[in-house]
Scaffold this motif. Structure first.
Motif, PDB file in Angstrom:
ATOM      1  N   UNK A 208       0.381  -1.444  -0.136  1.00 27.39           N
ATOM      2  CA  UNK A 208       0.463  -0.264  -0.048  1.00 27.39           C
ATOM      3  C   UNK A 208       0.942   1.228  -0.153  1.00 27.39           C
ATOM      4  N   UNK A 209       1.642   1.058   0.160  1.00 31.17           N
ATOM      5  CA  UNK A 209       2.549   2.313   0.233  1.00 31.17           C
ATOM      6  C   UNK A 209       3.905   2.491  -1.090  1.00 31.17           C
ATOM      7  N   UNK A 210       3.516   4.242  -1.313  1.00 33.95           N
ATOM      8  CA  UNK A 210       4.395   4.495  -2.419  1.00 33.95           C
ATOM      9  C   UNK A 210       5.385   3.452  -2.946  1.00 33.95           C
ATOM     10  N   UNK A 211       5.760   3.441  -4.435  1.00 32.22           N
ATOM     11  CA  UNK A 211       6.617   2.928  -4.670  1.00 32.22           C
ATOM     12  C   UNK A 211       6.853   1.063  -5.167  1.00 32.22           C
ATOM     13  N   UNK A 212       5.650   0.809  -4.656  1.00 32.82           N
ATOM     14  CA  UNK A 212       5.310  -0.456  -4.469  1.00 32.82           C
ATOM     15  C   UNK A 212       5.298  -1.087  -6.140  1.00 32.82           C
ATOM     16  N   UNK A 213       4.357  -0.591  -7.068  1.00 37.43           N
ATOM     17  CA  UNK A 213       4.348  -0.831  -8.227  1.00 37.43           C
ATOM     18  C   UNK A 213       6.206  -1.203  -9.063  1.00 37.43           C
ATOM     19  N   UNK A 214       6.613   0.031  -9.216  1.00 34.97           N
ATOM     20  CA  UNK A 214       8.200   0.041  -9.362  1.00 34.97           C
ATOM     21  C   UNK A 214       8.916  -1.290  -9.102  1.00 34.97           C
TER      22      UNK A 214
END
Lengths: 341, 134
Positions: A208-214
């Motif tokens: 759920x944190x920023x940057x997970x997709x990356x």
């Protein structure tokens, strides 16, 4: 072994027969005491494992490894709950580091699993590394045997928070789950050898944190660069099973998101191991490595015996003997002594 | 080699865990394996954890004044679980007049708030050494 067992609920287990029998019958207390025995090591530990070893082989052993703070304990809790929902019993072996100075340890993984405490279908045991370097403790494999013999369907082995090279978990788990989190590194980190290579399953926790997709993307592209896994041959002309490609799954263990998919992937991996025949090959590798490690420890312990080497080491100090030749001499003598035992 | 295993627990509605953490740290620095279970545990949770961890010593920290309610329950559960050989040590803010009662219940010792860290370590070692080996 020593003392006499008392009758009734206050039984204090000191003999192997009682302990093994009660452990096999599902007694939590016996399992706990057995784990204390194997953790302490020595003859009674060897005898207990020898007694129970023929009764192992039913459990699915899953290793959870990853950096400190990546959420391994929280994930273990979520997986244990998921497994319970599927009607399976669970054993958790959680390893935390010992202090290199005092030898003591704070074992805090349990805090993340407190709400499992009252479910008799979940057994949690914390162990300290006590100087072992590979991310586990010396007694981990024995501990897994005990949990297996006690009838736990799923055994979760949580390593200490690891860096890049602590890969002992691959020597005792059928399925290795490497837990990553967003923001800990770039695609060069993902290229490195070691920990990431041993994963049968990647979990990007705290998704759920920023940057997970990356992070998910980087792990997936790393996997496409790996040489394809050796495709296992099917039996007699039957089509070979598709090689296993480690899935990269997002999860938020604390919110219990992505856990069902992860449970499915664990089951999928076990199914793959069975249909491909890889289970037997992997098991053979695992026990081979375990035996070798035990033998190395036995040799190391005998070599550590003082006086065994003093005179020879004096010769090395005087440069009359090379270090390599001296080491070989020690081993030769060790062999001679062993054959006399 | 076996280290002394201790479980340090806070039970009930008691939000003060600095003391428990300091004790955990002292025992760790003395070479022991210390399981810490965090705040607000029930007696059931604590005893279950202590049994699964097969600790030598169950250390319960109480600053809430509820010790005469909670400790009897812990003792009862320990006996029911067959953990008769586990040592129960109570610590925290306990009025002097309750100490004999806690000992009578089965606490191996009661270490009050003014006990120095070294004395806690020494006492734990002493208690474990005096007990039957397992």
């Amino acid at each position: 072994m020593r003392g006499e067992a008392e009758e009734g609920a206050t039984t204090i287990m000191t003999d192997l027969d009682t302990l093994a029998r009660e452990l096999l019958a599902g007694s939590t207390r016996a399992l706990a005491r057995g784990l204390t025995w194997v953790e302490s090591g020595g003859e009674r530990a060897e005898a207990l494992v020898a007694r129970l070893y023929p009764r192992t082989g039913r459990a699915h052993v899953v290793g959870l490894t990853g950096a400190p703070g990546s959420g391994k304990s929280t994930l273990a809790r979520a997986l244990a709950r998921g497994a319970r929902a599927r009607g399976r019993t669970v054993g958790v072996l959680a390893v935390d580091p010992s202090s290199p100075f005092s030898g003591g340890a704070i074992l805090g993984d349990r805090i993340r699993m407190n709400d499992l405490a009252l479910d008799p279908g979940v057994f949690i045991r914390s162990m300290a590394t006590r100087g072992a370097l590979g991310g586990l403790c010396r007694a981990a494999a024995d501990g897994v045997d005990l949990l297996d013999a006690a009838g736990r369907d799923l055994i979760l082995v949580e390593t200490v928070g690891v860096g890049q090279d602590e890969v002992d978990v691959m020597r005792l788990a059928h399925t290795v789950v490497v837990v990553s989190v967003p923001g800990l590194g770039d695609d060069v980190q993902a290229l490195k050898a070691g920990l990431l290579e041993i994963a049968d399953l990647h979990v990007v926790n705290k998704a759920d944190r920023e940057g997970a997709d990356r992070t998910l993307g980087e792990l997936r592209s790393m996997l496409t660069l790996l040489p394809p896994a050796e495709s296992p041959a099917g039996p007699d002309g039957a089509p070979a099973v598709e090689p296993w490609v480690p899935p990269v799954l997002p999860a938020s263990a604390a919110r219990e998101e992505g856990i069902e998919a992860l449970m499915d992937a664990l089951d999928g991996h076990m199914a793959y191991l069975k249909t491909s025949g890889e289970l037997d090959r992997r098991w053979r590798r695992m026990v081979g490595a375990r035996v070798l490690k035990i033998a190395q420890e036995l040799v190391a312990r005998r070599l550590a015996h003082p006086a065994a080497a003093d005179a020879d080491v004096d010769r090395v100090a005087r440069r009359e003997l090379s270090p390599h030749a001296c080491a070989r001499l020690l081993l030769t003598r060790l062999g001679e002594r062993t054959s006399h035992v | 080699m076996s280290s002394i295993r201790v479980l340090i627990a806070k039970v009930g509605l008691d939000g003060h865990d600095r003391g428990a953490k300091i004790v955990a740290r002292c025992l760790r620095d003395a070479g022991m394996d210390v399981v810490y279970t965090g705040l607000h545990r029930t007696p059931e949770e604590v005893v279950t954890a202590a049994v699964q961890e097969d600790v030598d010593v169950l250390g319960i920290s109480l600053l809430s004044g509820a010790h005469m309610t909670l400790i009897p329950r812990v003792v009862e559960l320990m006996q029911a679980a067959g953990a008769g050989d586990m040592l129960l040590v109570v610590g925290g803010v306990i009025p002097d007049e309750d100490v004999p009662a806690l000992r009578a219940l089965g606490a191996a010792d009661v270490l009050l708030q003014d006990t120095p860290p070294d004395a806690i370590v020494a006492r734990v070692r002493e208690l474990v050494a005096a007990r039957q080996p397992r």
